[in-house]
Scaffold this active site. Structure first.
Site, PDB file in Angstrom:
ATOM      1  N   SER A 120       0.847  -0.949   0.256  1.00  0.00           N
ATOM      2  CA  SER A 120       0.193   0.194   0.188  1.00  0.00           C
ATOM      3  C   SER A 120       0.902   1.154   0.222  1.00  0.00           C
ATOM      4  O   SER A 120       1.391   1.916  -0.605  1.00  0.00           O
ATOM      5  CB  SER A 120      -1.174  -0.344   1.095  1.00  0.00           C
ATOM      6  OG  SER A 120      -2.087   0.236   0.947  1.00  0.00           O
ATOM      7  N   ASP A 225      -9.343  -6.294  -4.435  1.00  0.00           N
ATOM      8  CA  ASP A 225      -9.126  -4.564  -3.620  1.00  0.00           C
ATOM      9  C   ASP A 225      -9.892  -3.926  -3.649  1.00  0.00           C
ATOM     10  O   ASP A 225      -9.619  -3.310  -4.786  1.00  0.00           O
ATOM     11  CB  ASP A 225      -7.690  -4.918  -4.114  1.00  0.00           C
ATOM     12  CG  ASP A 225      -7.454  -3.999  -2.974  1.00  0.00           C
ATOM     13  OD1 ASP A 225      -7.783  -3.076  -2.559  1.00  0.00           O
ATOM     14  OD2 ASP A 225      -5.492  -4.051  -2.663  1.00  0.00           O
ATOM     15  N   HIS A 253      -7.598  -6.084  -0.064  1.00  0.00           N
ATOM     16  CA  HIS A 253      -6.419  -5.111   0.716  1.00  0.00           C
ATOM     17  C   HIS A 253      -4.684  -5.826   0.871  1.00  0.00           C
ATOM     18  O   HIS A 253      -3.762  -5.316   0.916  1.00  0.00           O
ATOM     19  CB  HIS A 253      -6.648  -3.409   0.705  1.00  0.00           C
ATOM     20  CG  HIS A 253      -5.461  -3.022   0.512  1.00  0.00           C
ATOM     21  ND1 HIS A 253      -4.966  -2.284  -0.521  1.00  0.00           N
ATOM     22  CD2 HIS A 253      -4.904  -2.112   1.645  1.00  0.00           C
ATOM     23  CE1 HIS A 253      -4.283  -2.085  -0.047  1.00  0.00           C
ATOM     24  NE2 HIS A 253      -4.167  -1.352   0.988  1.00  0.00           N
TER      25      HIS A 253
END
Length: 273
Positions: A120, A225, A253
């Site tokens: 991320s 995601d 995610h």
């Protein structure tokens, strides 16, 4: 004295994992967790507001067995987790600054060469670091990452502005680290910085840097995601020259947590190749 298998495993694990603080530039104190004792190095870079333990517990605990020749290092970026004070300095260039700090940390830890796992936000920082230190970063693994932020991403983030609307499972770990009010405040500051990047830089996190990445790269993606819009992964696949791709069809995610065993095996095979 006799130990059960679980107690023995926990005892062995505790001898491998060390948590320390070290000072880098500007007298900033960085908290990091290290597991394994191998001569090669891996830096794990957490997501937004994340820390070594909130974001990489399964990797710290189990990658040393799969990669005995590696030392796994997971850090709390400045202003996150236990790397406080200082307060997080959110600017439109904070990803670049975190990349500089991460590299300084690795140099302080005598890591002249290292690979990176970036999730991320940590994936953004990892891409910048791989581009700016292309003679030092050996391999790169990224997931849940994007080189820019667009209209769809902004709408998604705005819908998440109030952390009370999140599921208890999503916010529990962060509230343990920052407290309920502290988590909301830090998340608000982070989100407002995303808006500033969108307005002041056209949403550009690291588009120029992505095209300069030369090390072997593995892009891992959870097909479901919900945190990044669909354009980002194809963009990275196109722009990163030397990359492989692996997809978790049901993944979201946090694939490295939800599918930790498969993820760890995938990453270890890539790093050994």
């Amino acid at each position: 004295m006799f130990f059960s298998k679980t107690k023995f495993a926990n005892r062995m694990l505790s001898t491998q994992i060390k948590e320390k603080k070290i000072k880098i530039s500007s007298n900033i104190s960085i908290n990091f967790v290290q597991s394994g004792e191998g001569p090669k190095n891996i830096l794990c870079m957490p997501g937004a507001l994340g820390s070594a333990w909130t974001d990489f517990k399964p990797q710290l605990e189990f990658l040393p067995k799969l990669l005995p020749e590696h030392r796994i290092i997971a850090w709390d970026p400045p202003g996150y987790g236990k790397s406080t004070p200082p307060k997080k300095n959110f600017t439109v260039n904070f990803f670049n600054k975190d990349a500089e700090y991460a590299h300084e940390l690795m140099l302080e830890l005598n890591s002249s060469k290292y690979s990176i796992l970036g999730w991320s936000d940590g994936g953004v920082t990892a891409m910048i670091l791989a581009a700016t230190q292309n003679k030092i970063v050996e391999k790169l693994v990224i997931w849940g990452a994007n080189a820019s932020i667009n209209d769809e991403d902004i709408k998604l983030l705005e819908a998440m502005r109030d952390v009370k609307t999140w599921s208890p499972r999503m916010r529990e770990a962060m509230e343990k680290v920052y407290g309920v009010e502290g988590f909301q405040k830090l998340w608000t500051d982070w989100l407002n910085t995303m808006l500033s990047i969108y307005n002041e830089k056209g949403g550009n996190f690291c588009k120029e840097e992505v095209e300069k990445i030369s090390c072997p790269t593995l892009i891992v993606h959870g097909k479901k995601d919900p945190m990044i819009s669909k354009e980002h992964v194809p963009y990275l696949k196109k722009k990163i020259a030397n990359c492989r791709y692996y997809e978790f069809p049901e993944g979201k995610h946090n694939i490295h947590l939800r599918y930790a065993e498969e993820f760890n095996k995938l990453v270890s095979e890539f790093l050994r190749s």
